[in-house]
Design a protein around this motif. Structure first.
Motif, PDB file in Angstrom:
ATOM      1  N   ALA A  16       0.793  -1.239   0.419  1.00 47.29           N
ATOM      2  CA  ALA A  16       0.235  -0.286  -0.264  1.00 47.29           C
ATOM      3  C   ALA A  16       0.820   1.527   0.481  1.00 47.29           C
ATOM      4  N   ASP A  17       0.712   2.379  -1.044  1.00 41.71           N
ATOM      5  CA  ASP A  17       1.179   3.253  -0.825  1.00 41.71           C
ATOM      6  C   ASP A  17       0.463   4.477   0.518  1.00 41.71           C
ATOM      7  N   ILE A  18       1.363   4.168   1.049  1.00 46.14           N
ATOM      8  CA  ILE A  18       0.442   5.445   2.559  1.00 46.14           C
ATOM      9  C   ILE A  18       1.703   5.698   3.350  1.00 46.14           C
ATOM     10  N   GLN A  19       1.681   6.635   4.181  1.00 47.34           N
ATOM     11  CA  GLN A  19       2.850   7.201   4.179  1.00 47.34           C
ATOM     12  C   GLN A  19       2.264   8.194   5.114  1.00 47.34           C
ATOM     13  N   GLU A  20       3.426   8.856   6.718  1.00 45.77           N
ATOM     14  CA  GLU A  20       3.164   9.714   7.635  1.00 45.77           C
ATOM     15  C   GLU A  20       2.592  10.746   7.042  1.00 45.77           C
ATOM     16  N   GLY A  21       1.521  11.196   7.803  1.00 46.72           N
ATOM     17  CA  GLY A  21       1.377  13.372   7.113  1.00 46.72           C
ATOM     18  C   GLY A  21      -0.012  13.036   6.125  1.00 46.72           C
ATOM     19  N   ASP A  22      -0.421  11.552   5.309  1.00 45.72           N
ATOM     20  CA  ASP A  22      -1.504  11.484   4.374  1.00 45.72           C
ATOM     21  C   ASP A  22      -2.575  11.951   5.634  1.00 45.72           C
ATOM     22  N   THR A  23      -3.264  12.539   4.255  1.00 46.11           N
ATOM     23  CA  THR A  23      -4.503  12.533   5.162  1.00 46.11           C
ATOM     24  C   THR A  23      -5.931  12.024   4.107  1.00 46.11           C
ATOM     25  N   PHE A  24      -6.883  11.433   4.379  1.00 44.66           N
ATOM     26  CA  PHE A  24      -8.010  10.630   3.621  1.00 44.66           C
ATOM     27  C   PHE A  24      -9.018  10.885   4.077  1.00 44.66           C
ATOM     28  N   ALA A  25     -10.839  11.174   3.659  1.00 47.41           N
ATOM     29  CA  ALA A  25     -11.855  11.229   3.973  1.00 47.41           C
ATOM     30  C   ALA A  25     -12.337   9.609   4.732  1.00 47.41           C
ATOM     31  N   HIS A  26     -13.549   9.980   5.648  1.00 45.08           N
ATOM     32  CA  HIS A  26     -13.603   8.621   5.852  1.00 45.08           C
ATOM     33  C   HIS A  26     -14.900   8.733   7.363  1.00 45.08           C
ATOM     34  N   ASP A  27     -15.862   8.151   7.145  1.00 48.01           N
ATOM     35  CA  ASP A  27     -17.092   8.351   7.936  1.00 48.01           C
ATOM     36  C   ASP A  27     -17.002  10.160   7.844  1.00 48.01           C
ATOM     37  N   GLY A  28     -16.952  10.679   6.653  1.00 47.96           N
ATOM     38  CA  GLY A  28     -17.611  12.062   6.977  1.00 47.96           C
ATOM     39  C   GLY A  28     -17.033  13.119   7.441  1.00 47.96           C
ATOM     40  N   LYS A  29     -15.449  12.214   7.998  1.00 44.09           N
ATOM     41  CA  LYS A  29     -14.159  13.168   9.143  1.00 44.09           C
ATOM     42  C   LYS A  29     -13.308  13.489   8.155  1.00 44.09           C
ATOM     43  N   THR A  30     -12.168  14.248   8.121  1.00 44.44           N
ATOM     44  CA  THR A  30     -11.264  14.083   7.835  1.00 44.44           C
ATOM     45  C   THR A  30     -10.174  13.416   8.090  1.00 44.44           C
ATOM     46  N   VAL A  31      -9.076  12.464   8.482  1.00 45.79           N
ATOM     47  CA  VAL A  31      -7.811  11.869   9.076  1.00 45.79           C
ATOM     48  C   VAL A  31      -6.162  11.972   8.333  1.00 45.79           C
ATOM     49  N   ARG A  32      -5.740  11.556   9.270  1.00 43.07           N
ATOM     50  CA  ARG A  32      -4.480  12.493   9.163  1.00 43.07           C
ATOM     51  C   ARG A  32      -3.407  10.595   9.975  1.00 43.07           C
ATOM     52  N   VAL A  33      -2.612  10.288   9.010  1.00 43.05           N
ATOM     53  CA  VAL A  33      -1.689   9.270   9.212  1.00 43.05           C
ATOM     54  C   VAL A  33      -0.627   9.430   9.983  1.00 43.05           C
ATOM     55  N   THR A  34      -0.499   9.767  11.260  1.00 44.00           N
ATOM     56  CA  THR A  34       0.334   9.600  12.255  1.00 44.00           C
ATOM     57  C   THR A  34       1.306   8.808  12.440  1.00 44.00           C
ATOM     58  N   PHE A  35       1.773   7.632  12.583  1.00 43.68           N
ATOM     59  CA  PHE A  35       2.305   6.818  12.574  1.00 43.68           C
ATOM     60  C   PHE A  35       1.915   5.792  12.089  1.00 43.68           C
ATOM     61  N   ILE A  36       2.942   5.747  11.073  1.00 41.89           N
ATOM     62  CA  ILE A  36       2.847   3.867   9.942  1.00 41.89           C
ATOM     63  C   ILE A  36       4.137   3.484  10.128  1.00 41.89           C
ATOM     64  N   ASN A  37       3.795   1.375  10.433  1.00 40.62           N
ATOM     65  CA  ASN A  37       4.452   0.690  10.576  1.00 40.62           C
ATOM     66  C   ASN A  37       4.078  -0.611   9.681  1.00 40.62           C
ATOM     67  N   ASP A  38       6.153  -0.926   9.506  1.00 35.80           N
ATOM     68  CA  ASP A  38       6.076  -1.963   8.422  1.00 35.80           C
ATOM     69  C   ASP A  38       6.117  -3.564   8.641  1.00 35.80           C
ATOM     70  N   TYR A  39       5.237  -4.054   8.564  1.00 37.05           N
ATOM     71  CA  TYR A  39       5.168  -5.617   9.941  1.00 37.05           C
ATOM     72  C   TYR A  39       6.117  -6.733   8.905  1.00 37.05           C
ATOM     73  N   PHE A  40       7.935  -6.384   8.856  1.00 39.92           N
ATOM     74  CA  PHE A  40       8.222  -7.597   8.018  1.00 39.92           C
ATOM     75  C   PHE A  40       7.609  -7.706   6.024  1.00 39.92           C
ATOM     76  N   GLY A  41       7.116  -6.697   5.608  1.00 37.90           N
ATOM     77  CA  GLY A  41       7.316  -7.171   4.704  1.00 37.90           C
ATOM     78  C   GLY A  41       5.306  -7.159   4.012  1.00 37.90           C
ATOM     79  N   ILE A  42       5.160  -7.968   5.399  1.00 33.17           N
ATOM     80  CA  ILE A  42       3.672  -8.543   5.605  1.00 33.17           C
ATOM     81  C   ILE A  42       2.752  -7.312   5.561  1.00 33.17           C
ATOM     82  N   CYS A  43       2.493  -6.422   6.193  1.00 30.53           N
ATOM     83  CA  CYS A  43       1.463  -5.982   5.868  1.00 30.53           C
ATOM     84  C   CYS A  43       2.054  -4.860   6.685  1.00 30.53           C
ATOM     85  N   LYS A  44       0.892  -2.608   6.638  1.00 28.50           N
ATOM     86  CA  LYS A  44       1.441  -1.802   7.057  1.00 28.50           C
ATOM     87  C   LYS A  44       0.358  -1.697   8.118  1.00 28.50           C
ATOM     88  N   GLN A  45       0.647  -0.721   9.118  1.00 28.20           N
ATOM     89  CA  GLN A  45      -0.209  -0.567  10.329  1.00 28.20           C
ATOM     90  C   GLN A  45      -0.513   1.006  10.706  1.00 28.20           C
TER      91      GLN A  45
END
Length: 116
Positions: free
Chosen positions: A80-109
């Motif tokens: 997934a192309d997602i980085q800290e500081g990215d923003t998007f809309a979800h449930d009528g709200k604007t949300v910002r990514v504050t922290f992202i962690n890549d788990y061993f190339g399996i997923c991102k949380q």
């Protein structure tokens, strides 16, 4: 470790409660004259899972401590192309990514913050 197995497991988790998001990312480029140009780039829609996670975090605001009991999180595939500081809309709200962690190339949380 069999990444293929775990990636398929994550894909199934995401598909149980998918959310389609379109990320807006701010990019800063040099204007060639000592200044900077900020632009908002909109990425292709991505399918992720957004959920509430119980966790305790201390937030210090103006000499008072607030403890949050629920935190909004995001689960995405490893590519997934997602980085800290990215923003998007979800449930009528604007949300910002504050922290992202890549788990061993399996997923991102990622941890999310509602900003508007």
């Amino acid at each position: 470790m069999n990444k293929k197995y775990y990636r398929e497991f994550i894909r199934k988790l995401i598909n149980q409660d998918p959310a389609e998001i379109t990320i807006t990312r701010k990019t800063v480029t040099d204007d060639g004259f000592g200044g900077k140009i900020e632009e908002g780039v909109t990425l292709e829609p991505q399918t992720v899972r957004i959920y509430n996670k119980k966790s305790h975090r201390e937030i210090i605001l103006d000499a008072s401590i607030t403890v949050a009991s629920n935190m909004l999180k995001l689960l995405a595939m490893y590519d997934a192309d997602i980085q800290e500081g990215d923003t998007f809309a979800h449930d009528g709200k604007t949300v910002r990514v504050t922290f992202i962690n890549d788990y061993f190339g399996i997923c991102k949380q990622a941890e999310l913050e509602v900003i508007g």
